[in-house]
Design a protein around this motif. Structure first.
Motif, PDB file in Angstrom:
ATOM      1  N   ASN A 370       0.824  -1.218   0.000  1.00 17.56           N
ATOM      2  CA  ASN A 370       0.000   0.000   0.000  1.00 17.56           C
ATOM      3  C   ASN A 370       0.853   1.260   0.000  1.00 17.56           C
ATOM      4  O   ASN A 370       0.597   2.216  -0.744  1.00 17.56           O
ATOM      5  CB  ASN A 370      -0.946   0.001   1.194  1.00 17.56           C
ATOM      6  CG  ASN A 370      -2.036  -1.046   1.069  1.00 17.56           C
ATOM      7  OD1 ASN A 370      -2.308  -1.557  -0.018  1.00 17.56           O
ATOM      8  ND2 ASN A 370      -2.664  -1.393   2.182  1.00 17.56           N
ATOM      9  N   ASN A 371       1.873   1.271   0.854  1.00 17.58           N
ATOM     10  CA  ASN A 371       2.710   2.464   0.939  1.00 17.58           C
ATOM     11  C   ASN A 371       3.578   2.641  -0.300  1.00 17.58           C
ATOM     12  O   ASN A 371       3.917   3.776  -0.654  1.00 17.58           O
ATOM     13  CB  ASN A 371       3.584   2.405   2.197  1.00 17.58           C
ATOM     14  CG  ASN A 371       2.817   2.768   3.448  1.00 17.58           C
ATOM     15  OD1 ASN A 371       2.660   3.939   3.772  1.00 17.58           O
ATOM     16  ND2 ASN A 371       2.339   1.758   4.156  1.00 17.58           N
ATOM     17  N   GLN A 373       2.549   1.931  -3.332  1.00 17.56           N
ATOM     18  CA  GLN A 373       1.644   2.575  -4.286  1.00 17.56           C
ATOM     19  C   GLN A 373       1.409   4.039  -3.905  1.00 17.56           C
ATOM     20  O   GLN A 373       1.373   4.921  -4.774  1.00 17.56           O
ATOM     21  CB  GLN A 373       0.313   1.816  -4.339  1.00 17.56           C
ATOM     22  CG  GLN A 373       0.430   0.347  -4.722  1.00 17.56           C
ATOM     23  CD  GLN A 373       1.196   0.138  -6.016  1.00 17.56           C
ATOM     24  OE1 GLN A 373       0.914   0.777  -7.026  1.00 17.56           O
ATOM     25  NE2 GLN A 373       2.168  -0.764  -5.979  1.00 17.56           N
ATOM     26  N   GLU A 374       1.254   4.295  -2.599  1.00 13.21           N
ATOM     27  CA  GLU A 374       1.071   5.670  -2.146  1.00 13.21           C
ATOM     28  C   GLU A 374       2.310   6.515  -2.435  1.00 13.21           C
ATOM     29  O   GLU A 374       2.194   7.701  -2.774  1.00 13.21           O
ATOM     30  CB  GLU A 374       0.761   5.686  -0.652  1.00 13.21           C
ATOM     31  CG  GLU A 374      -0.608   5.111  -0.296  1.00 13.21           C
ATOM     32  CD  GLU A 374      -0.834   5.070   1.203  1.00 13.21           C
ATOM     33  OE1 GLU A 374       0.026   5.618   1.934  1.00 13.21           O
ATOM     34  OE2 GLU A 374      -1.842   4.482   1.632  1.00 13.21           O
ATOM     35  N   ALA A 378       2.339   9.840  -4.342  1.00 12.22           N
ATOM     36  CA  ALA A 378       2.755  11.013  -3.563  1.00 12.22           C
ATOM     37  C   ALA A 378       3.951  11.704  -4.199  1.00 12.22           C
ATOM     38  O   ALA A 378       4.082  12.932  -4.125  1.00 12.22           O
ATOM     39  CB  ALA A 378       3.089  10.595  -2.132  1.00 12.22           C
ATOM     40  N   SER A 419       3.349  13.209   2.958  1.00 12.24           N
ATOM     41  CA  SER A 419       2.834  11.922   2.487  1.00 12.24           C
ATOM     42  C   SER A 419       3.917  11.125   1.774  1.00 12.24           C
ATOM     43  O   SER A 419       4.017   9.900   1.945  1.00 12.24           O
ATOM     44  CB  SER A 419       1.648  12.152   1.545  1.00 12.24           C
ATOM     45  OG  SER A 419       0.579  12.787   2.213  1.00 12.24           O
ATOM     46  N   GLU A 420       4.735  11.823   1.010  1.00 14.15           N
ATOM     47  CA  GLU A 420       5.819  11.129   0.296  1.00 14.15           C
ATOM     48  C   GLU A 420       6.828  10.534   1.271  1.00 14.15           C
ATOM     49  O   GLU A 420       7.253   9.376   1.126  1.00 14.15           O
ATOM     50  CB  GLU A 420       6.523  12.100  -0.657  1.00 14.15           C
ATOM     51  CG  GLU A 420       7.648  11.452  -1.448  1.00 14.15           C
ATOM     52  CD  GLU A 420       8.385  12.442  -2.326  1.00 14.15           C
ATOM     53  OE1 GLU A 420       9.466  12.085  -2.832  1.00 14.15           O
ATOM     54  OE2 GLU A 420       7.878  13.568  -2.501  1.00 14.15           O
ATOM     55  N   ALA A 423       5.230   7.506   3.207  1.00 17.21           N
ATOM     56  CA  ALA A 423       5.089   6.337   2.346  1.00 17.21           C
ATOM     57  C   ALA A 423       6.452   5.730   2.020  1.00 17.21           C
ATOM     58  O   ALA A 423       6.611   4.497   2.023  1.00 17.21           O
ATOM     59  CB  ALA A 423       4.361   6.724   1.063  1.00 17.21           C
TER      60      ALA A 423
END
Length: 439
Positions: A370-371, A373-374, A378, A419-420, A423
């Protein structure tokens, strides 16, 4: 104990550190933890105790040999008696006597239903189990150390982002004051810029505090209690580390089932229960013991020399005994039933650990996926937000954008960068944890 696989995740250069501060690499921190952790030392002592117990059970397979002596002095004040020859007293019975007895004896358990040999096997397993407990503690230390390192790295990069943001806020504030002096900006808008600059200063201080706090936790984990400046250094992180292929859940799970020390420890518990059942069942069987001894004695009442007395009194003997249990007040049956129950508990414990292990690995995999992909999304979002903010700043400087639009652009940029970072480092950490579980 296997050398623990290390990974190093990024360069940390904490700006306020003293030039005389000692720097620690990940590997140095790990080795220091393994050498100084109190819990690990206690487990090491437990293993030494298990080793000594094993050696004692091995020695019990051989015959025992003992020497004993009894020395007694007796006094009989009213004892009478004498020897008369040619109307003369030749010898008067002594009222004080000294007696000595000497025995060299040994015994050997010939057979006791194989309890002694099974006890050696059981103690061998106990020593192996203690070793696995030590390895488990070492693995936990490595995992905790990895988590703290990744938090320090993340917090340090957040410091750099907040520092850059503060510099932009200062530039905007100075630009706003200049525009206020020429009458192209209201005092309220300047106050908003000043307030934003103060908030960014607070965020910078907070992120620096996070770095210090995580370093404090790292020192506590290493059980360092001095006041020496503490810095850590590691190799640079890259985006490729967060974009690398994630190992499959099944491959990690199968390797972990085989190699994780807590799983090996659980399997040893099953073996231990099987051997304890054999030991308990042997209580139904006879025990055969052999014994032998050599004895002699001496006495001051004898006229012979001491050596002659020992020779004349020398006696060799030996024999064997058989002990057959008939009524043992249910001791054997109770011991067998408890061993069966213990095995059932050990099997259930394995199933529970397997479920927990699979759940943990799945959680790391899902977080990594998930992270990852985030992070991809991001990264694009932060690049766009950076470009947008730079454009807004230029337009603000020439009076085409107002303060509200500038602040909104800045918030979008900060959110995207945050967020970047989250992640990126979460992905790196989860992938590394999967690698640790797989090795």
């Amino acid at each position: 104990m296997k050398r623990i696989l290390v990974f190093i995740l990024g360069t940390i250069i904490y700006g306020t550190a003293s030039v005389s501060a000692r720097t620690w690499t990940y590997n140095e921190c790990l080795q220091y933890c393994l050498a100084n952790n109190i819990a690990l030392h206690k487990l090491g002592l437990t293993r030494q105790q298990a080793f000594e117990t094993l050696k004692a059970s091995q020695a019990a397979l051989f015959p025992s040999l003992n020497f004993s002596t009894n020395q007694n002095l007796a006094y009989q004040p009213w004892k009478q008696g004498m020897t008369v020859q040619n109307n003369e007293v030749q010898n008067v019975t002594k009222k004080t006597s000294y007696n000595g007895a000497y025995t060299l004896g040994g015994s050997w358990t010939v057979w006791n239903g194989n309890r002694n040999h099974n006890q050696v096997k059981l103690n061998t397993i106990s020593e192996l189990a203690a070793e696995q407990d030590s390895i488990t503690q070492a693995v936990k230390l490595e995992e905790q150390l990895s988590l703290l390192f990744i938090r320090i790295l993340y917090s340090e990069e957040a410091v750099n982002v907040n520092r850059q943001t503060l510099e932009m806020s200062k530039v905007n504030e100075e630009r706003g004051k200049e525009m206020f002096r020429v009458g192209s900006m209201s005092k309220a808008d300047v106050s908003q810029l000043t307030s934003q600059r103060a908030q960014d200063e607070f965020k910078l201080i907070q992120s620096q505090s996070n770095v210090r706090n995580y370093k404090r936790e790292l020192k506590a984990l290493m059980q360092i209690t001095d006041e020496e400046e503490f810095e850590v250094i590691a190799s640079k992180t890259t985006d490729e580390m967060a974009l690398q292929a994630i190992p499959s859940i099944q491959s990690v799970y199968e390797a972990a089932l085989e190699n994780r020390p807590e799983m090996r420890r659980a399997r040893l518990n099953v073996e231990s229960a099987d051997i304890q059942k054999k030991i308990a069942s042997a209580q139904y069987l006879p025990t055969v013991t052999m014994n032998a001894s050599a004895t002699t004695n001496s006495s001051s009442q004898s006229n012979n020399a001491w050596g002659t007395q020992l020779k004349n009194g020398f006696n060799l003997g030996g024999g064997f005994s058989i002990n057959v249990p008939i009524i043992d007040q249910r001791a054997a049956k109770t011991a067998v039933n408890k061993a069966v129950i213990q095995k059932q508990e050990a099997l259930l414990n394995i199933r529970d650990k397997e479920t927990t292990l699979y759940s943990t690995i799945s959680d790391y995999w899902i977080q990594a996926y998930n992270n990852q992909q985030e992070f991809k999304a991001a990264k694009i979002s932060s690049e766009n937000a950076q470009t947008s903010y730079e454009l807004l700043s230029e337009q603000f400087n020439v009076g085409l954008k107002n303060i509200v639009e500038l602040q909104e652009g800045k918030m979008r940029l900060l959110s995207a960068l945050q967020s970047e970072l989250e992640a990126k480092y979460t992905t790196i950490f989860c992938i590394k944890m999967l690698e640790l579980y797989k090795r």
